[in-house]
Write a protein that holds these residues in place. Structure first.
Motif, PDB file in Angstrom:
ATOM      1  N   SER A 139      14.326  12.625 -12.918  1.00  0.00           N
ATOM      2  CA  SER A 139      14.385  11.417 -12.090  1.00  0.00           C
ATOM      3  C   SER A 139      13.981  11.718 -10.651  1.00  0.00           C
ATOM      4  N   LEU A 140      14.478  12.868 -10.132  1.00  0.00           N
ATOM      5  CA  LEU A 140      14.173  13.241  -8.755  1.00  0.00           C
ATOM      6  C   LEU A 140      12.681  13.455  -8.561  1.00  0.00           C
ATOM      7  N   PHE A 141      12.062  14.216  -9.460  1.00  0.00           N
ATOM      8  CA  PHE A 141      10.648  14.519  -9.293  1.00  0.00           C
ATOM      9  C   PHE A 141       9.768  13.309  -9.596  1.00  0.00           C
ATOM     10  N   GLY A 142      10.269  12.376 -10.395  1.00  0.00           N
ATOM     11  CA  GLY A 142       9.556  11.120 -10.571  1.00  0.00           C
ATOM     12  C   GLY A 142       9.504  10.338  -9.270  1.00  0.00           C
ATOM     13  N   THR A 143      10.631  10.320  -8.559  1.00  0.00           N
ATOM     14  CA  THR A 143      10.691   9.651  -7.257  1.00  0.00           C
ATOM     15  C   THR A 143       9.811  10.360  -6.243  1.00  0.00           C
ATOM     16  N   ILE A 144       9.836  11.689  -6.264  1.00  0.00           N
ATOM     17  CA  ILE A 144       9.015  12.476  -5.341  1.00  0.00           C
ATOM     18  C   ILE A 144       7.529  12.216  -5.593  1.00  0.00           C
ATOM     19  N   GLY A 145       7.136  12.175  -6.872  1.00  0.00           N
ATOM     20  CA  GLY A 145       5.734  11.914  -7.200  1.00  0.00           C
ATOM     21  C   GLY A 145       5.277  10.550  -6.728  1.00  0.00           C
ATOM     22  N   GLY A 146       6.107   9.544  -6.943  1.00  0.00           N
ATOM     23  CA  GLY A 146       5.759   8.207  -6.483  1.00  0.00           C
ATOM     24  C   GLY A 146       5.667   8.124  -4.968  1.00  0.00           C
ATOM     25  N   SER A 147       6.597   8.786  -4.278  1.00  0.00           N
ATOM     26  CA  SER A 147       6.580   8.791  -2.815  1.00  0.00           C
ATOM     27  C   SER A 147       5.333   9.485  -2.286  1.00  0.00           C
ATOM     28  N   PHE A 148       4.957  10.582  -2.940  1.00  0.00           N
ATOM     29  CA  PHE A 148       3.766  11.317  -2.498  1.00  0.00           C
ATOM     30  C   PHE A 148       2.516  10.453  -2.603  1.00  0.00           C
ATOM     31  N   VAL A 149       2.337   9.801  -3.733  1.00  0.00           N
ATOM     32  CA  VAL A 149       1.161   8.947  -3.925  1.00  0.00           C
ATOM     33  C   VAL A 149       1.123   7.843  -2.875  1.00  0.00           C
ATOM     34  N   LEU A 150       2.276   7.226  -2.611  1.00  0.00           N
ATOM     35  CA  LEU A 150       2.348   6.145  -1.634  1.00  0.00           C
ATOM     36  C   LEU A 150       2.006   6.632  -0.232  1.00  0.00           C
ATOM     37  N   PHE A 151       2.677   7.688   0.240  1.00  0.00           N
ATOM     38  CA  PHE A 151       2.478   8.160   1.617  1.00  0.00           C
ATOM     39  C   PHE A 151       1.090   8.757   1.817  1.00  0.00           C
ATOM     40  N   ALA A 152       0.592   9.495   0.823  1.00  0.00           N
ATOM     41  CA  ALA A 152      -0.735  10.094   0.954  1.00  0.00           C
ATOM     42  C   ALA A 152      -1.812   9.018   0.991  1.00  0.00           C
ATOM     43  N   THR A 153      -1.658   7.990   0.181  1.00  0.00           N
ATOM     44  CA  THR A 153      -2.644   6.905   0.151  1.00  0.00           C
ATOM     45  C   THR A 153      -2.642   6.116   1.454  1.00  0.00           C
ATOM     46  N   VAL A 154      -1.446   5.795   1.942  1.00  0.00           N
ATOM     47  CA  VAL A 154      -1.346   5.034   3.192  1.00  0.00           C
ATOM     48  C   VAL A 154      -1.893   5.848   4.363  1.00  0.00           C
ATOM     49  N   GLY A 155      -1.505   7.128   4.448  1.00  0.00           N
ATOM     50  CA  GLY A 155      -1.971   7.977   5.546  1.00  0.00           C
ATOM     51  C   GLY A 155      -3.479   8.169   5.520  1.00  0.00           C
ATOM     52  N   TRP A 156      -4.035   8.433   4.341  1.00  0.00           N
ATOM     53  CA  TRP A 156      -5.483   8.637   4.210  1.00  0.00           C
ATOM     54  C   TRP A 156      -6.243   7.352   4.533  1.00  0.00           C
ATOM     55  N   THR A 157      -5.752   6.225   4.033  1.00  0.00           N
ATOM     56  CA  THR A 157      -6.412   4.941   4.297  1.00  0.00           C
ATOM     57  C   THR A 157      -6.425   4.633   5.790  1.00  0.00           C
ATOM     58  N   TYR A 158      -5.290   4.863   6.444  1.00  0.00           N
ATOM     59  CA  TYR A 158      -5.222   4.606   7.881  1.00  0.00           C
ATOM     60  C   TYR A 158      -6.202   5.501   8.642  1.00  0.00           C
ATOM     61  N   PHE A 159      -6.235   6.784   8.277  1.00  0.00           N
ATOM     62  CA  PHE A 159      -7.075   7.725   9.018  1.00  0.00           C
ATOM     63  C   PHE A 159      -8.561   7.427   8.832  1.00  0.00           C
ATOM     64  N   THR A 160      -8.960   7.048   7.621  1.00  0.00           N
ATOM     65  CA  THR A 160     -10.383   6.778   7.377  1.00  0.00           C
ATOM     66  C   THR A 160     -10.864   5.500   8.065  1.00  0.00           C
ATOM     67  N   ARG A 161      -9.925   4.601   8.390  1.00  0.00           N
ATOM     68  CA  ARG A 161     -10.300   3.342   9.042  1.00  0.00           C
ATOM     69  C   ARG A 161      -9.942   3.317  10.522  1.00  0.00           C
ATOM     70  N   LYS A 162      -9.319   4.379  10.992  1.00  0.00           N
ATOM     71  CA  LYS A 162      -8.867   4.418  12.388  1.00  0.00           C
ATOM     72  C   LYS A 162     -10.054   4.483  13.337  1.00  0.00           C
ATOM     73  N   ALA A 163      -9.982   3.703  14.419  1.00  0.00           N
ATOM     74  CA  ALA A 163     -11.022   3.755  15.451  1.00  0.00           C
ATOM     75  C   ALA A 163     -10.798   4.987  16.326  1.00  0.00           C
ATOM     76  N   ILE A 164     -11.789   5.828  16.411  1.00  0.00           N
ATOM     77  CA  ILE A 164     -11.678   7.068  17.203  1.00  0.00           C
ATOM     78  C   ILE A 164     -12.409   6.891  18.513  1.00  0.00           C
TER      79      ILE A 164
END
Length: 245
Positions: free
Chosen positions: A220-245
């Motif tokens: 159960s713990l690692f299922g939660t960890i896996g879901g959290s990883f996918v969510l945070f990595a996707t959000v962080g990557w999406t933000y960075f690729t669209r961020k105005a530099i």
């Protein structure tokens, strides 16, 4: 990607980095040495597990989440100074490679911390005179579990560090959210969902503690960890690729 990783290492290497890498395992080792009396009368394998549990609590409930945040802030520090992002992204590299090279570097540093923890755990056990078979499966499971539990936390903290140019702001947020760990792990409902509490839940050997979120199954713990990883990595990557530099 290899060249980007080499570049990240050149920016980070130094005496301060090695001090950061060794601080938490060293403090945990001192605590293990000072608590030898608590393991008198235990079987050899139980003594190893008790030592692992003691050192893991101190290491993973506070220092490991904090270090993950420090590493995430460090890999972005130079780019936030004097237009470093523009200089880096003007090179023939994609934003995806830049982002994930920094994430990989954070996890390599975290893996180094876990390796040092393993080495000092074994050194403390031998210093205290533990004999007999070492429970390698339990120990490696704890070390690997702590590393895996840092995956979503590093993804979340890297996203914050790339978004904010201040080095102190992500660190302050990390400290604020790490300190409640000692209370949140007592909650069976919220503990497993709290990224800063997941490393200690994953590192403690099964049966060491049986209250709050500690009784949660590893699946159960690692299922939660896996879901959290996918969510945070996707959000962080999406933000960075669209961020105005």
């Amino acid at each position: 990607m290899i060249r980007l990783l080499r570049s990240e290492w050149l920016k980070l290497r130094g005496a301060v980095l090695w001090i950061l890498l060794g601080t938490s395992p060293f403090i945990a080792a001192i605590a293990g040495l000072l608590s030898n009396g608590e393991r008198k009368g235990l079987a050899e394998e139980d003594a190893w597990i008790a030592l692992l549990g003691l050192m893991a609590v101190l290491h993973a409930i506070l220092f490991l989440p904090l270090l993950t945040g420090v590493f995430s802030a460090l890999v972005c520090r130079y780019e936030h100074i004097s237009g470093g992002w523009k200089q880096l992204l003007s090179l023939p590299v994609t934003r995806t490679k830049v982002y994930f090279s920094k994430y990989i570097m954070v996890m390599l540093l975290t893996a180094t911390v876990q390796l040092l923890f393993l080495i000092l755990l074994l050194a403390v056990g031998k210093t205290l005179g533990f004999e007999g078979a070492i429970p390698w499966k339990i120990i490696f499971g704890s070390i690997a579990g702590g590393f895996i539990a840092c995956l979503p936390l590093a993804a979340l903290q890297l996203a914050v560090s790339t978004a904010w140019s201040s080095f102190a702001a992500p660190m302050a947020i990390n400290v604020i959210f790490t300190l409640p760990n000692m209370l949140i792990v007592n909650s069976a409902e919220f503990g497993p969902l709290y990224p800063w509490a997941q490393p200690v839940l994953a590192m403690l050997p099964t049966g060491t503690m049986e209250f709050g979120a500690f009784h949660l199954s590893m699946a159960s713990l690692f299922g939660t960890i896996g879901g959290s990883f996918v969510l945070f990595a996707t959000v962080g990557w999406t933000y960075f690729t669209r961020k105005a530099i």
